[in-house]
Scaffold this motif. Sequence first.
Motif, PDB file in Angstrom:
ATOM      1  N   GLU A  69       0.851  -1.227  -0.108  1.00  0.00           N
ATOM      2  CA  GLU A  69      -0.009   0.060   0.087  1.00  0.00           C
ATOM      3  C   GLU A  69       0.815   1.149   0.100  1.00  0.00           C
ATOM      4  O   GLU A  69       0.323   2.461  -0.249  1.00  0.00           O
ATOM      5  CB  GLU A  69      -0.947  -0.012   1.276  1.00  0.00           C
ATOM      6  N   HIS A  70       2.005   1.088   0.223  1.00  0.00           N
ATOM      7  CA  HIS A  70       3.002   2.356   0.446  1.00  0.00           C
ATOM      8  C   HIS A  70       4.162   2.409  -0.333  1.00  0.00           C
ATOM      9  O   HIS A  70       4.637   1.503  -0.291  1.00  0.00           O
ATOM     10  CB  HIS A  70       3.242   2.542   2.040  1.00  0.00           C
ATOM     11  N   ALA A  71       4.502   3.530  -0.855  1.00  0.00           N
ATOM     12  CA  ALA A  71       5.736   3.525  -1.860  1.00  0.00           C
ATOM     13  C   ALA A  71       6.630   4.835  -1.123  1.00  0.00           C
ATOM     14  O   ALA A  71       6.103   5.605  -0.631  1.00  0.00           O
ATOM     15  CB  ALA A  71       5.165   3.816  -3.255  1.00  0.00           C
ATOM     16  N   GLU A  72       7.636   4.781  -1.564  1.00  0.00           N
ATOM     17  CA  GLU A  72       8.593   5.885  -1.415  1.00  0.00           C
ATOM     18  C   GLU A  72       9.242   6.546  -2.594  1.00  0.00           C
ATOM     19  O   GLU A  72       9.377   5.860  -3.495  1.00  0.00           O
ATOM     20  CB  GLU A  72       9.809   5.689  -0.587  1.00  0.00           C
ATOM     21  N   GLY A 133       5.333  12.476  10.105  1.00  0.00           N
ATOM     22  CA  GLY A 133       6.598  11.976  10.771  1.00  0.00           C
ATOM     23  C   GLY A 133       7.357  11.036   9.833  1.00  0.00           C
ATOM     24  O   GLY A 133       7.028  10.642   8.900  1.00  0.00           O
ATOM     25  N   PRO A 134       8.527  10.693  10.687  1.00  0.00           N
ATOM     26  CA  PRO A 134       9.286   9.625   9.945  1.00  0.00           C
ATOM     27  C   PRO A 134       8.696   8.221   9.555  1.00  0.00           C
ATOM     28  O   PRO A 134       7.688   8.037  10.395  1.00  0.00           O
ATOM     29  CB  PRO A 134      10.499   9.146  10.881  1.00  0.00           C
ATOM     30  N   PRO A 142      17.175  16.720  12.219  1.00  0.00           N
ATOM     31  CA  PRO A 142      17.026  18.044  12.020  1.00  0.00           C
ATOM     32  C   PRO A 142      17.354  18.359  10.611  1.00  0.00           C
ATOM     33  O   PRO A 142      16.889  19.407   9.942  1.00  0.00           O
ATOM     34  CB  PRO A 142      18.089  18.834  12.803  1.00  0.00           C
ATOM     35  N   TYR A 143      17.866  17.559   9.902  1.00  0.00           N
ATOM     36  CA  TYR A 143      18.288  17.700   8.426  1.00  0.00           C
ATOM     37  C   TYR A 143      17.146  17.092   7.450  1.00  0.00           C
ATOM     38  O   TYR A 143      17.394  17.343   6.297  1.00  0.00           O
ATOM     39  CB  TYR A 143      19.726  17.217   8.076  1.00  0.00           C
ATOM     40  N   SER A 144      16.032  16.652   8.003  1.00  0.00           N
ATOM     41  CA  SER A 144      15.215  15.894   7.140  1.00  0.00           C
ATOM     42  C   SER A 144      13.911  16.401   7.231  1.00  0.00           C
ATOM     43  O   SER A 144      13.346  16.951   8.451  1.00  0.00           O
ATOM     44  CB  SER A 144      15.253  14.503   7.559  1.00  0.00           C
ATOM     45  N   VAL A 145      13.054  16.611   6.363  1.00  0.00           N
ATOM     46  CA  VAL A 145      11.678  16.828   6.347  1.00  0.00           C
ATOM     47  C   VAL A 145      10.953  15.484   5.529  1.00  0.00           C
ATOM     48  O   VAL A 145      11.424  15.007   4.473  1.00  0.00           O
ATOM     49  CB  VAL A 145      11.388  18.154   5.304  1.00  0.00           C
ATOM     50  N   PHE A 146       9.943  15.147   6.316  1.00  0.00           N
ATOM     51  CA  PHE A 146       9.143  14.080   5.788  1.00  0.00           C
ATOM     52  C   PHE A 146       7.946  14.341   5.365  1.00  0.00           C
ATOM     53  O   PHE A 146       7.290  15.077   6.027  1.00  0.00           O
ATOM     54  CB  PHE A 146       9.118  12.999   6.889  1.00  0.00           C
ATOM     55  N   MET A 147       7.462  13.888   4.084  1.00  0.00           N
ATOM     56  CA  MET A 147       6.189  14.437   3.491  1.00  0.00           C
ATOM     57  C   MET A 147       5.437  13.167   3.066  1.00  0.00           C
ATOM     58  O   MET A 147       6.128  11.989   2.673  1.00  0.00           O
ATOM     59  CB  MET A 147       6.473  15.343   2.351  1.00  0.00           C
ATOM     60  N   THR A 148       4.121  13.256   2.858  1.00  0.00           N
ATOM     61  CA  THR A 148       3.541  12.038   2.422  1.00  0.00           C
ATOM     62  C   THR A 148       2.015  12.359   1.643  1.00  0.00           C
ATOM     63  O   THR A 148       1.979  13.855   1.990  1.00  0.00           O
ATOM     64  CB  THR A 148       3.116  11.146   3.509  1.00  0.00           C
ATOM     65  N   LYS A 149       1.568  11.802   0.798  1.00  0.00           N
ATOM     66  CA  LYS A 149       0.415  12.058  -0.019  1.00  0.00           C
ATOM     67  C   LYS A 149      -0.476  10.744  -0.282  1.00  0.00           C
ATOM     68  O   LYS A 149       0.243   9.794  -0.512  1.00  0.00           O
ATOM     69  CB  LYS A 149       0.897  12.694  -1.252  1.00  0.00           C
TER      70      LYS A 149
END
Length: 151
Positions: A69-72, A133-134, A142-149
Motif C-alpha cells: 500500500e505504501h511507496a517512497e 513523521g518519519p 534536523p536535516y530531514s523533512v518527511f512528507m506524504t500524500k
Amino acid sequence: MDIRIDDLQGSAIQALLQEHLDDMHSSSPPESVHALDLAALRHQSITFWTAWDGDELMGCGALKQLSPEHAELKSMRTARTHLRKGVARAMLRHILAAAQARGFQRISLETGTPAPFVAAQKLYASEGFVECGPFASYVLDPYSVFMTKEL
C-alpha cells in the motif's frame, strides 16, 4: 520530454546520480544523507525513470515499494542545464501516476531542510504532499523533512 524506465547502465545517468550524491553530501552531514547509490537503486523494489530531450538527459526519479500500500519517492534530480523547465514536476506527476496505477494508497518522501532543498519542498507541497513523521526506517533528524500524500 520522454520519460522512460532506465536500467542505470548509461554514463549520463551515472554522472547525474554521482552529482546528486555529491550535492547531498555537501548540504547535509553523512548520517543525514539518504540518497541511494547505483547498487541500491538497482534493487527489485525500485523502479527508476529518466527524462530525455532527444539524447540529452533532463532528470530522473524513482519509486520504491515499501509495502503493498505504501511507496517512497526517491532520487528526484534535474540536470543543472534543465532547471526551471518543469522537469521535476513532470517526473513527479509521472511517478505519482505510476504509483496510483500500481495500487499504492500512499506515497512518502524524505528531503532535506537546508536552503538547497526549499524548492523541492515547495514542489512537493504544490502537488499535495503534507509534512508527516518519519516512516519506514527513518528517524527524526534536523536535516530531514518527511512528507506524504494519499493517492
